[in-house]
Design an enzyme around this catalytic site. Structure first.
Site, PDB file in Angstrom:
ATOM      1  CE  LYS A 114      -4.189  -1.957   2.007  1.00 54.19           C
ATOM      2  NZ  LYS A 114      -5.168  -1.929   3.121  1.00 54.19           N
ATOM      3  CE  LYS A 197      -9.536 -12.128  -0.725  1.00 60.63           C
ATOM      4  NZ  LYS A 197      -8.711 -12.045   0.493  1.00 60.63           N
ATOM      5  CE  LYS A 200     -14.768  -5.109   2.912  1.00 58.38           C
ATOM      6  NZ  LYS A 200     -14.998  -5.043   4.379  1.00 58.38           N
TER       7      LYS A 200
END
Length: 335
Positions: A114, A197, A200
Site C-alpha cells: 500500500k 480477488k 470491496k
C-alpha cells in the site's frame, strides 16, 4: 469445561459486504461460534487508516454489524461488538508498539504494497502500525485461534511473536494464538476479472456480488460473469479462471463438491450453469438481505445489542490490560 476462544473481525469499509466476505468469513464464523467462545468485532479503528466521511463511517459500521447478525452470527452465542467501543484495543496497541521492532513492522507485506501504491506522503503512521493494533485485538481476549485469509497470516505470525516476546520479558501474560487459514478453494475472485480477488474496493461494481444488492441485480451480475469460449463446465484454475471461480462459489454456497456440479452441467453450456448459480445466490442472499434491512430499520435496538456485547468484551479485555499494566510497571491511579 470452558470452550477455546476465537477472535476475528472485518473493517466497515463499504455499505455492503460481498460474497467473498460471506463465504470466506461469515459462513465459517457461523459454524465456529458453536464450538468456540467467539469474539467478532467490526474493526472501525482499522478503517481509519483510509480517509473516511464521519457520518458514512458510522453508517457503514452499523451496516456491517447488521450483516454479521443477518448471516447467522448470534449475539446470544458470540460476543459481537464494535472495536472502538472497547478502549483497551487502542491502549494495548500502544504498549505492544513499544516491543515491536521498526524493521519488523516495515516487513509487513500489506504495508509495503500500500505504501508503494500510494506513496510515502499519503501513507499514514496508522497504516504502518495497523498490524500492532491487530495484535492487540487478538491478544486482549486470550485468543486460541484466529480464522483469517491467507493474506492476513503474516499479521497473526507477528502477533504470536509479540506475545512470546512480551511473555519472555515480563512473565506469562498472553496466550499465543494459532492462525486458522481458510481453504484456498474458498477464495472468490472478481466476476469480470477472475484473476483478481473479489474486493470491496474493486474499480468496477460489475464484478462484485454484494450481500445487500437487490436480488435481480445479483442475478444479472452472475449471468454476465466472464467465462471463456470453450463452453464446458469444468474446474481448471489456470486455463478456465472464470468458470472455476463460479464453480467454487456454487460449491461453497451449496455445500456440494465441485465434481458433482460439473456432472450436473455436463453438456449443458454456460447459460444453464449461470442460471443455476444465480438461483443459488439469490436463494442464499435473499434472507440475509431481508434480515439486515430489518435490523437497520431499528438502529436504536441494534445499538443496544452492540452496547451490551461491548460490555461483555470490555470485561474480558480490561482484565488482560490490567495484568499488562501491572507487569510493565505502570503506576495505578488511586481511587
Amino acid at each position: 469445561m470452558s470452550k477455546p476462544r476465537l477472535y476475528s473481525g472485518m473493517q466497515p469499509s463499504a455499505d455492503s459486504l460481498q460474497v467473498g466476505n460471506y463465504i470466506g468469513a461469515l459462513m465459517q464464523w457461523r459454524d465456529l461460534q458453536v464450538a468456540y467462545d467467539a469474539f467478532f468485532s467490526v474493526v472501525d479503528l482499522h478503517a481509519l487508516t483510509q480517509p473516511n466521511d464521519p457520518a458514512e463511517l458510522r453508517e457503514k459500521t452499523r451496516r456491517t454489524a447488521a450483516q454479521y447478525i443477518a448471516a447467522g452470527i448470534e449475539p446470544s452465542k458470540s460476543t459481537l461488538y464494535v472495536q472502538s467501543h472497547v478502549p483497551a484495543h487502542a491502549e494495548l496497541a500502544w504498549i505492544l508498539s513499544t516491543v515491536t521492532g521498526f524493521s519488523e513492522a516495515g516487513r509487513m507485506t500489506q504495508f509495503k504494497d500500500k505504501s508503494q501504491r500510494y506513496g510515502a506522503e499519503t501513507t499514514s503512521v496508522g497504516l504502518f502500525t495497523y498490524p500492532v493494533l491487530m495484535a492487540a485485538d487478538i491478544l486482549l481476549y486470550q485468543t486460541d485461534i484466529v480464522p483469517v485469509g491467507g493474506d492476513q497470516k503474516q499479521h497473526v505470525e507477528l502477533t504470536r511473536d509479540l506475545a512470546e516476546r512480551f511473555n519472555s520479558r515480563y512473565g506469562q501474560t498472553f496466550r499465543v494464538p494459532m492462525p486458522v487459514i481458510q481453504q484456498e478453494t474458498a477464495r472468490i475472485y472478481d466476476l469480470q476479472n477472475p484473476t483478481s480477488k473479489m474486493s470491496k474496493s474493486a474499480e468496477s461494481d460489475a464484478g462484485t456480488l454484494w450481500l445487500l444488492d437487490d436480488p435481480s441485480i445479483s442475478a444479472k451480475k452472475v449471468m454476465r460473469a466472464v467465462t471463456d469460449s470453450e463452453g464446458s463446465v469444468r474446474y481448471d484454475r489456470e486455463a478456465k479462471p472464470g468458470v472455476s471461480n463460479l464453480l467454487v462459489m456454487y460449491a461453497a454456497l451449496t455445500g456440494r463438491q465441485i465434481p458433482s456440479i460439473e456432472d450436473e452441467y455436463a453438456g449443458r453450456g454456460y447459460g444453464d450453469f449461470k442460471k443455476g448459480l444465480a438461483e443459488v445466490v439469490v436463494g442464499e442472499f435473499g434472507p440475509v438481505r431481508a434480515r439486515a434491512l430489518e435490523l437497520l430499520d431499528d438502529p436504536a435496538e441494534l445499538d443496544r445489542v452492540l452496547a451490551a456485547n461491548a460490555a461483555k468484551a470490555e470485561e474480558v479485555a480490561d482484565r488482560t490490560l490490567s495484568d499488562v499494566y501491572d507487569k510493565i510497571g505502570l503506576l495505578r491511579r488511586t481511587r
